[in-house]
Write a protein that holds these residues in place. Structure first.
Motif, PDB file in Angstrom:
ATOM      1  N   THR A   1      -0.570   3.212   4.874  1.00  0.00           N
ATOM      2  CA  THR A   1      -1.199   2.282   5.807  1.00  0.00           C
ATOM      3  C   THR A   1      -1.389   2.987   7.140  1.00  0.00           C
ATOM      4  O   THR A   1      -0.448   3.532   7.706  1.00  0.00           O
TER       5      THR A   1
ATOM      6  N   PRO B   1       0.823  -1.219   0.000  1.00  0.00           N
ATOM      7  CA  PRO B   1       0.000   0.000   0.000  1.00  0.00           C
ATOM      8  C   PRO B   1       0.852   1.263   0.000  1.00  0.00           C
ATOM      9  O   PRO B   1       1.935   1.302   0.592  1.00  0.00           O
TER      10      PRO B   1
ATOM     11  N   TRP C   1      -4.857   2.045   2.984  1.00  0.00           N
ATOM     12  CA  TRP C   1      -5.494   1.074   3.869  1.00  0.00           C
ATOM     13  C   TRP C   1      -5.609   1.682   5.260  1.00  0.00           C
ATOM     14  O   TRP C   1      -4.618   2.110   5.838  1.00  0.00           O
TER      15      TRP C   1
ATOM     16  N   HIS D   1      -5.043  -2.308  -2.184  1.00  0.00           N
ATOM     17  CA  HIS D   1      -5.428  -0.946  -1.811  1.00  0.00           C
ATOM     18  C   HIS D   1      -4.245   0.018  -1.886  1.00  0.00           C
ATOM     19  O   HIS D   1      -3.127  -0.322  -1.513  1.00  0.00           O
ATOM     20  N   ASP D   2      -4.542   1.221  -2.360  1.00  0.00           N
ATOM     21  CA  ASP D   2      -3.547   2.300  -2.328  1.00  0.00           C
ATOM     22  C   ASP D   2      -3.485   2.943  -0.951  1.00  0.00           C
ATOM     23  O   ASP D   2      -2.425   3.412  -0.533  1.00  0.00           O
TER      24      ASP D   2
END
Length: 267
Positions: free
Chosen positions: A85, A82, A114, A111-112
């Motif tokens: 995060t 990611p 999270w 996900h880019d």
């Protein structure tokens, strides 16, 4: 050949602070990591790329003050995991993360950005006004996890908002917030929580709700009221509308309502 994980990265320890301007951080395990308690990190024109994970923010069980991270005009792209995060929320202490006017896309994994919280409806990552590598709402929503406010998404790098809508706060505490006709249609990209000390007043407006990707099944894409909700249609022919973001506008019956205490409503 340089590769992600070649070095540890930049770690700002508990109660430490860092201000980073016009820098590039790459080929680390965590490009930039904020300590779990009382840490302050400010990023401006920083590129975080080709790391195992770009920016990591978390708070510990014993934390009484969470980390504060702000980024503007920065890029979190091309990391193997990611780009951003964020996690925490134990004992009601949350990281405070704001990422605006930046690029967040092209990272590995699902996900880019999270965002995992112990009480997911009570906290939000402010990720407004960013470029996500696309202006397709469904794609942006799918590439974010948790309560991420990506409203005001851009039509390109450094571009303009892709959709002319108002972006209300998704967490309303210690204040009265009003949704009025002055700013037109409101778009909720995830659930809205009115905490016990908050008050929401809805006037003659249209509110549009996206499904969201909140891991709490009780509050996904809904209005969760523990404080006070007042809905008042006002005068004339104006109507109050609660609809899905892509649904044809169908008004509710004209009525005024005040709700004290806890209420759950989905749209």
């Amino acid at each position: 050949t340089p590769a992600a994980g070649d070095w540890s990265g930049i770690f700002v320890t508990d109660f430490g602070s860092a201000s980073i301007d016009y820098a590039a951080v790459s080929h680390a395990t965590y490009g930039i990591e904020a300590g779990t308690r009382g840490t302050s990190v400010t990023l401006n024109h920083v590129t975080v790329s080709n790391n195992t994970s770009g920016l990591r923010v978390a708070n510990a069980t014993a934390a009484t003050v969470g980390p504060i991270v702000t980024a503007t005009q920065s890029s979190f792209v091309g990391n193997t995991g990611p780009g951003i995060t964020v996690s925490g929320g134990v004992n009601g202490v949350y990281p405070d993360v704001t990422i605006n006017d930046s690029s967040i896309h092209g990272n590995g994994g699902a996900h880019d950005l999270w965002f995992g919280m112990s009480n997911p409806h009570e906290a939000v990552v402010n990720a407004r006004g960013n470029w996500w590598g696309t202006d397709v709402e469904d794609t942006i929503e799918a590439r974010t996890y948790g309560k991420v406010d990506w409203c005001g998404w851009l039509d390109g790098p450094g571009g303009s908002p892709s959709r002319p809508v108002a972006c209300p706060d998704l967490v309303i505490c210690d204040e009265t917030q009003q949704w009025t006709t002055a700013v037109g249609s409101y778009l909720m990209v995830d659930d809205v929580w009115v905490c016990p000390t908050g008050r929401l007043e809805v006037g003659s407006v249209s509110t549009r709700w996206r499904p969201g990707y909140d891991p709490d099944p009780d509050t996904t894409a809904g209005l969760y009221v523990q404080g006070t909700l007042v809905i008042d249609y006002g005068l004339g022919s104006n109507r109050i509308l609660f609809v899905h973001a892509e649904r044809q506008l169908v008004p509710l019956k004209k009525q005024a309502a005040a709700v004290e205490g806890q209420m759950r409503q989905r749209f």
